[in-house]
Scaffold this motif. Sequence first.
Motif, mmCIF file in Angstrom:
data_model
loop_
_atom_site.group_PDB
_atom_site.id
_atom_site.type_symbol
_atom_site.label_atom_id
_atom_site.label_comp_id
_atom_site.label_asym_id
_atom_site.label_seq_id
_atom_site.Cartn_x
_atom_site.Cartn_y
_atom_site.Cartn_z
ATOM 1 N N VAL A 95 -18.653 -30.296 -16.053
ATOM 2 C CA VAL A 95 -19.923 -29.573 -15.891
ATOM 3 C C VAL A 95 -21.130 -30.501 -15.901
ATOM 4 O O VAL A 95 -22.252 -30.044 -15.661
ATOM 5 C CB VAL A 95 -20.086 -28.492 -16.989
ATOM 6 N N CYS A 96 -20.915 -31.778 -16.156
ATOM 7 C CA CYS A 96 -22.032 -32.722 -16.265
ATOM 8 C C CYS A 96 -22.499 -33.179 -14.887
ATOM 9 O O CYS A 96 -21.712 -33.741 -14.120
ATOM 10 C CB CYS A 96 -21.603 -33.937 -17.093
ATOM 11 N N GLN B 243 -27.529 -30.790 -20.910
ATOM 12 C CA GLN B 243 -26.982 -29.951 -21.972
ATOM 13 C C GLN B 243 -25.914 -28.975 -21.480
ATOM 14 O O GLN B 243 -25.534 -28.046 -22.206
ATOM 15 C CB GLN B 243 -28.094 -29.204 -22.718
ATOM 16 N N ASN B 244 -25.426 -29.188 -20.257
ATOM 17 C CA ASN B 244 -24.310 -28.362 -19.779
ATOM 18 C C ASN B 244 -23.089 -28.546 -20.668
ATOM 19 O O ASN B 244 -22.323 -27.605 -20.902
ATOM 20 C CB ASN B 244 -23.940 -28.744 -18.344
ATOM 21 N N ALA C 241 -20.744 -25.644 -22.483
ATOM 22 C CA ALA C 241 -19.410 -25.352 -21.949
ATOM 23 C C ALA C 241 -18.275 -25.748 -22.886
ATOM 24 O O ALA C 241 -17.156 -25.277 -22.710
ATOM 25 C CB ALA C 241 -19.226 -26.069 -20.608
ATOM 26 N N CYS C 242 -18.543 -26.597 -23.871
ATOM 27 C CA CYS C 242 -17.483 -27.116 -24.747
ATOM 28 C C CYS C 242 -16.744 -25.974 -25.449
ATOM 29 O O CYS C 242 -17.358 -25.184 -26.183
ATOM 30 C CB CYS C 242 -18.080 -28.057 -25.790
ATOM 31 N N LEU D 292 -22.427 -32.146 -28.996
ATOM 32 C CA LEU D 292 -22.384 -33.263 -28.056
ATOM 33 C C LEU D 292 -23.757 -33.878 -27.804
ATOM 34 O O LEU D 292 -23.901 -35.103 -27.780
ATOM 35 C CB LEU D 292 -21.753 -32.801 -26.742
ATOM 36 N N THR D 293 -24.760 -33.046 -27.572
ATOM 37 C CA THR D 293 -26.087 -33.610 -27.285
ATOM 38 C C THR D 293 -26.653 -34.341 -28.503
ATOM 39 O O THR D 293 -27.347 -35.347 -28.360
ATOM 40 C CB THR D 293 -27.060 -32.509 -26.831
#
Length: 267
Positions: free
Chosen positions: A181-182, A233-234, A238-239, A245-246
Amino acid sequence: MAKKSAHVEKPKPYTGSTFKVSIKRQASPDAPAHTEEFTLPYRSGLNITSVLVDIAANPINATGATTTAIAYDSNCLEEICGSCAMLINGKARMACSALVDALLHENGKGEITLAPLSKFPVVRDLAVDRSVLFENLKAVKAWVPIDGTYDLGAGPKQFPQIQEERYPLSNCISCTICMEVCPQFNDSTNFVGAATIAQARLFNLDPSGAVLKEDRLRALAGDGGVQECGYAQNCVQACPKQLPLTEAISDMGRDVAIQQVKDFFTR
């Protein structure tokens, strides 16, 4: 006063007796892709993995022609191994936790679409080669460099605050959904992706793993490193395991910058 949790509407039961599954297929990495449809009897409680198992048990497509079973990756069936990630109704998700009732309610058409992840080489059908993630993890030395043929004794103690910070990062299942998704993960940037950066953060926080901290930071300062992140921040949205993650990327960006300053003045 306790805060009330948000009400989540449950999917309405599907009323049809059958549903369609449209699957993007590819016999080999060099073969042309095509779409094949299947009509399956509906029953409640299905997930996408069980749908693919049903097709394998009776590989007859919607036209009535006998075909081959769908190739896909799967192992744990409980969202732990990360192997069954694919595009389901156009979104990157885990096949084992994607429920048919919710998916049919989602589009309201009585049809589900399946396709392989788009940013990884197709091996066959829904199975893709995600070895790039593991090459990236090797590049940042995402491991604790402690090993031996004898008892090494108790490891170093760790503050509870550090344990709490590390635990969410340890839940990564290497599904590569964050990379799919990134927008920055592509051939032009060679961006290593959120999973790799988060794992580097995890092992840098480890008292034993910190011995390789500078090596990891220097690796992330190079081509495709943390500077390539555009903070879309996708990934965090989606995780499937809701990893921070961010936050990990931001922390590593700071640490990489500090390491670069240190290296500049110690050359």
